[in-house]
Design a protein around this motif. Structure first.
Motif, PDB file in Angstrom:
ATOM      1  N   ARG A 220     -82.187 102.589 108.387  1.00  0.00           N
ATOM      2  CA  ARG A 220     -83.109 101.844 110.225  1.00  0.00           C
ATOM      3  C   ARG A 220     -84.445 100.896 109.045  1.00  0.00           C
ATOM      4  NH1 ARG A 220     -82.813 103.232 115.172  1.00  0.00           N
ATOM      5  NH2 ARG A 220     -85.346 102.462 114.942  1.00  0.00           N
TER       6      ARG A 220
ATOM      7  N   SER B 161     -74.793 102.511 120.113  1.00  0.00           N
ATOM      8  CA  SER B 161     -75.131 101.330 119.347  1.00  0.00           C
ATOM      9  C   SER B 161     -74.297  99.631 118.966  1.00  0.00           C
ATOM     10  CB  SER B 161     -75.926 101.063 117.792  1.00  0.00           C
ATOM     11  OG  SER B 161     -77.574 102.034 117.834  1.00  0.00           O
TER      12      SER B 161
ATOM     13  N   LYS C 107     -74.463  98.135 122.528  1.00  0.00           N
ATOM     14  CA  LYS C 107     -76.324  96.944 123.290  1.00  0.00           C
ATOM     15  C   LYS C 107     -77.312  97.530 121.009  1.00  0.00           C
ATOM     16  CE  LYS C 107     -79.752  97.639 125.764  1.00  0.00           C
ATOM     17  NZ  LYS C 107     -79.723  95.947 126.031  1.00  0.00           N
TER      18      LYS C 107
ATOM     19  N   THR D  78     -80.272  97.839 118.855  1.00  0.00           N
ATOM     20  CA  THR D  78     -81.909  98.145 119.218  1.00  0.00           C
ATOM     21  C   THR D  78     -82.853  97.744 118.213  1.00  0.00           C
ATOM     22  OG1 THR D  78     -81.447 100.162 118.919  1.00  0.00           O
ATOM     23  CG2 THR D  78     -81.260  99.866 120.678  1.00  0.00           C
ATOM     24  N   GLU D  79     -83.813  97.437 118.448  1.00  0.00           N
ATOM     25  CA  GLU D  79     -84.489  97.029 117.448  1.00  0.00           C
ATOM     26  C   GLU D  79     -84.294  98.327 116.057  1.00  0.00           C
ATOM     27  OE1 GLU D  79     -89.735  96.198 116.619  1.00  0.00           O
ATOM     28  OE2 GLU D  79     -88.820  97.415 118.884  1.00  0.00           O
TER      29      GLU D  79
ATOM     30  N   SER E  47     -82.436  98.011 114.199  1.00  0.00           N
ATOM     31  CA  SER E  47     -80.884  98.743 113.697  1.00  0.00           C
ATOM     32  C   SER E  47     -79.341  97.961 113.100  1.00  0.00           C
ATOM     33  CB  SER E  47     -80.498  99.845 114.930  1.00  0.00           C
ATOM     34  OG  SER E  47     -80.695  99.122 116.531  1.00  0.00           O
TER      35      SER E  47
ATOM     36  N   SER F 166     -76.122  98.619 113.659  1.00  0.00           N
ATOM     37  CA  SER F 166     -75.280  98.056 115.179  1.00  0.00           C
ATOM     38  C   SER F 166     -74.510  97.159 114.973  1.00  0.00           C
ATOM     39  CB  SER F 166     -76.592  97.200 116.087  1.00  0.00           C
ATOM     40  OG  SER F 166     -76.047  97.189 117.688  1.00  0.00           O
TER      41      SER F 166
ATOM     42  N   SER G 144     -74.496 108.507 122.345  1.00  0.00           N
ATOM     43  CA  SER G 144     -75.599 108.089 122.057  1.00  0.00           C
ATOM     44  C   SER G 144     -75.754 109.203 121.020  1.00  0.00           C
ATOM     45  CB  SER G 144     -76.183 107.944 123.340  1.00  0.00           C
ATOM     46  OG  SER G 144     -76.120 109.743 123.916  1.00  0.00           O
TER      47      SER G 144
END
Length: 239
Positions: A96, A144, A147, A149-150, A152, A156, A186
């Protein structure tokens, strides 16, 4: 539904998390197992569990990002079992960090493991599966991969790539009676997710690895051999 007894499976990242849970679930179905992980020490726990189940298995140490190590590991497993029936590409890493702050060597580590790792293992195992004219390939992506995400971006990107690669591979190997599935769970409770948000750890938010393993086993038992991209609903309703 078809029986899995006597089939041969290769699982990457087979020493813990989803890989370990899937190995145990398949062993209970009578599947013979070849497990790949990055260190001999990491196998100790799962070896004890599989031995207690009287399972037939072999372990091989390899970093899936290393093509030569993968070739040797797959050869070791095929030397014991012959052509495998089931390939589960589960090995993966996560990192991350904001896009600008994430060093390029971290990007490379994620892509080399999560994308090229699948390429290396599948290229090593697929020829014998094609010759056998039968098999299942299960690639583990992530929500991921559907979609972003902040924080990642690298992870992703790698998981989006797994989905696209799986869809293309399916079209190539379908004439050889090989089915390709890609799963997009998930948050699954693993070493990676447990260490990600220690300040707000709530196990009720997480899918258990054993639940994903059960889904994989049930999917493998299906007689219909069509492309499956599934588990998007896990994001809001994990099992």
């Amino acid at each position: 539904m078809q029986s899995l007894e006597g089939k041969k499976a290769l699982i990457t990242g087979g020493s813990r998390g989803i890989g370990r849970a899937t190995a145990i679930a398949l062993a209970k179905e009578g599947v013979e197992l070849g497990l790949i992980a990055r260190s001999e020490e990491s196998f100790q726990s799962v070896e004890k569990e599989l031995t207690a189940l009287d399972a037939t298995f072999v372990t091989a140490v390899a970093d899936v990002a290393n093509e030569q190590e993968v070739q040797l590991a797959v050869k070791k497993i095929e030397d014991k079992f012959g052509a495998i029936d089931i390939l589960i590409n589960n090995a993966g890493v996560g990192v991350r960090g904001s896009f600008l702050e994430l060093p390029t060597d971290e990007w490379k580590k994620v892509l080399d493991t999560n994308v090229m790792g699948i390429v290396h293992v599948t290229q090593a195992a697929l020829p014998a599966m094609i010759e056998k004219n039968k098999g299942d390939i299960v690639n583990i992506s992530s929500m991921s991969g559907l979609k972003g995400t902040e924080g990642s971006s690298a992870y992703s990107a790698s998981k989006f790539a797994v989905i696209g690669m799986s869809e293309s591979l399916m079209q190539e190997v379908r004439p050889h009676n090989i089915r390709v599935s890609v799963l997009t769970p998930s948050l699954v409770e693993t070493d990676f997710t447990r260490g990600r948000d220690n300040h707000d750890w709530n196990p009720d938010k997480y899918t258990q690895a054993e639940d994903v393993a059960e889904y994989i086993v049930n999917n493998l038992k299906l007689e219909q051999r069509t492309f499956i991209k599934t588990a998007a609903q896990w994001a809001t309703n994990p099992f």
